[in-house]
Design an enzyme around this catalytic site. Structure first.
Site, PDB file in Angstrom:
ATOM      1  N   ARG A   1       0.837  -1.207   0.000  1.00  0.00           N
ATOM      2  CA  ARG A   1       0.000   0.000   0.000  1.00  0.00           C
ATOM      3  C   ARG A   1       0.874   1.261   0.000  1.00  0.00           C
ATOM      4  O   ARG A   1       0.587   2.231  -0.705  1.00  0.00           O
ATOM      5  CB  ARG A   1      -0.921  -0.028   1.227  1.00  0.00           C
ATOM      6  CG  ARG A   1      -1.896   1.132   1.284  1.00  0.00           C
ATOM      7  CD  ARG A   1      -2.997   0.874   2.299  1.00  0.00           C
ATOM      8  NE  ARG A   1      -3.872   2.027   2.415  1.00  0.00           N
ATOM      9  CZ  ARG A   1      -3.963   2.797   3.498  1.00  0.00           C
ATOM     10  NH1 ARG A   1      -3.228   2.523   4.573  1.00  0.00           N
ATOM     11  NH2 ARG A   1      -4.769   3.820   3.528  1.00  0.00           N
TER      12      ARG A   1
ATOM     13  N   HIS B   1       0.788   4.242  -2.807  1.00  0.00           N
ATOM     14  CA  HIS B   1       0.533   5.622  -2.412  1.00  0.00           C
ATOM     15  C   HIS B   1       1.716   6.527  -2.754  1.00  0.00           C
ATOM     16  O   HIS B   1       1.527   7.723  -2.998  1.00  0.00           O
ATOM     17  CB  HIS B   1       0.191   5.696  -0.922  1.00  0.00           C
ATOM     18  CG  HIS B   1      -1.198   5.228  -0.606  1.00  0.00           C
ATOM     19  ND1 HIS B   1      -1.987   5.821   0.362  1.00  0.00           N
ATOM     20  CD2 HIS B   1      -1.946   4.237  -1.138  1.00  0.00           C
ATOM     21  CE1 HIS B   1      -3.163   5.196   0.401  1.00  0.00           C
ATOM     22  NE2 HIS B   1      -3.162   4.230  -0.493  1.00  0.00           N
TER      23      HIS B   1
END
Length: 317
Positions: A60, A64
């Site tokens: 993640r 991001h």
């Protein structure tokens, strides 16, 4: 599996050009830091042995990072003075496991000081996180530079769990990513945990006609409502992204076909014949998903606009 891994390792045997025009290559550190991949993999493996949530967190983190200013490790920078950094932006406050990147950087600085960028460490760590969770592996092109700018306000550029399909397509196409990349990279949601805030819009006051999103399976909706009630919700309440939360597999796609996608942005992948066909394809064939995911990760992670190799991943030089 061995044959598939061999195939994935052959997916990319050429240089990738980043958005700055700087060439990324598979052998970028061959002379300057030949043990880079081993050192990063050890940091990820050691951390995962202690905390099974690490792979999801690293994957993640990499997403991001790449969706704001390209893959330049700007997500790793700490806020300083009046500047609120990306990691303190609303979508990123739940990011964790930054210490894994720090551990890899510390080991690399001891072995080959000032050579390996934090952006490359994060790209390698994301690949290792997927593989350690049972997913595919791939050769990571290297040579990214670290950025010197990180602004919390720019995290608004991240695709949100409330996005419809046209918003998702626009977000991905702005980064040179296709509809297939969108569906394949969404499969990263096979790992991890989500707080109620990311899907509460689907189970409370959905729209003027329905309190609950009608595209949600009713029994699944009832389960989510019990976890995330409108009032007296437990602190940090939420649920796993799919039942096999620490295993990288194609369960995510099978759940979408059962109307059990957790996010609105997951379920809308069925709203168009092209994306729906890909969901069905990946739900049916883990091999097809793994091959597509590896290709899309290479594409996404080759966007870079950095300028330096940081000594400390949390601060600019």
């Amino acid at each position: 599996m061995a044959v598939m891994v061999a195939f994935l390792n052959l997916i990319i045997i050429f240089s990738v050009v980043s958005t700055t025009g700087k060439s990324l290559s598979l052998n970028y550190y061959a002379k300057t830091c030949p043990n880079v991949e081993f050192i990063v993999a050890k940091a990820v493996k050691d951390a995962t042995a202690r905390d099974k949530t690490v792979p999801a967190a690293i994957l993640r983190m990499h997403f991001h990072d790449c969706f704001v200013r390209g893959c330049d490790a700007s997500v790793l920078l700490n806020s300083k003075g009046n500047n609120k950094a990306e990691k303190d932006g609303p979508p990123n406050v739940s990011l964790h496991a930054f210490y894994v990147i720090d551990a890899a950087k510390k080991a690399l600085e001891a072995s080959c000081p000032g050579v390996v960028s934090c952006a490359d460490i994060l790209a390698l760590a994301a690949r290792d996180a997927v593989f350690l969770s049972g997913g595919p592996t791939w050769d990571v092109p290297k040579g990214r530079k670290d950025g010197r700018t990180s602004k919390a306000s720019e995290t608004r550029q991240l695709p949100a769990p409330t996005f419809n399909l046209s918003q998702l397509r626009q977000s991905f196409s702005q980064r040179g990513l296709s509809g297939e990349d969108l569906v394949a990279l969404s499969g990263g949601h096979t790992l991890g945990f989500s707080h109620c805030s990311s899907f509460k819009n689907r189970i409370h006051n959905f729209n003027a006609t329905h309190d609950v999103d009608p595209s949600l399976n009713p029994s699944f909706a009832a389960k989510l409502i019990s976890i995330c009630p409108l009032k007296n919700q437990a602190k940090n309440a939420g649920t796993s992204m799919d039942p096999s939360t620490t295993t990288f597999d194609n369960t995510y796609y099978r759940l979408i076909l059962q109307q059990k996608g957790l996010f609105f942005s997951d379920q809308v992948l069925l709203d168009n014949p092209d994306t729906k066909n890909l969901v069905t394809k990946f739900a049916t064939s883990k091999k097809a998903f793994y091959e597509a995911f590896a290709k899309s990760m290479i594409r996404m992670s080759s966007f870079n606009g950095g300028q330096e190799v940081r000594k400390d991943c949390r601060m600019i030089n």
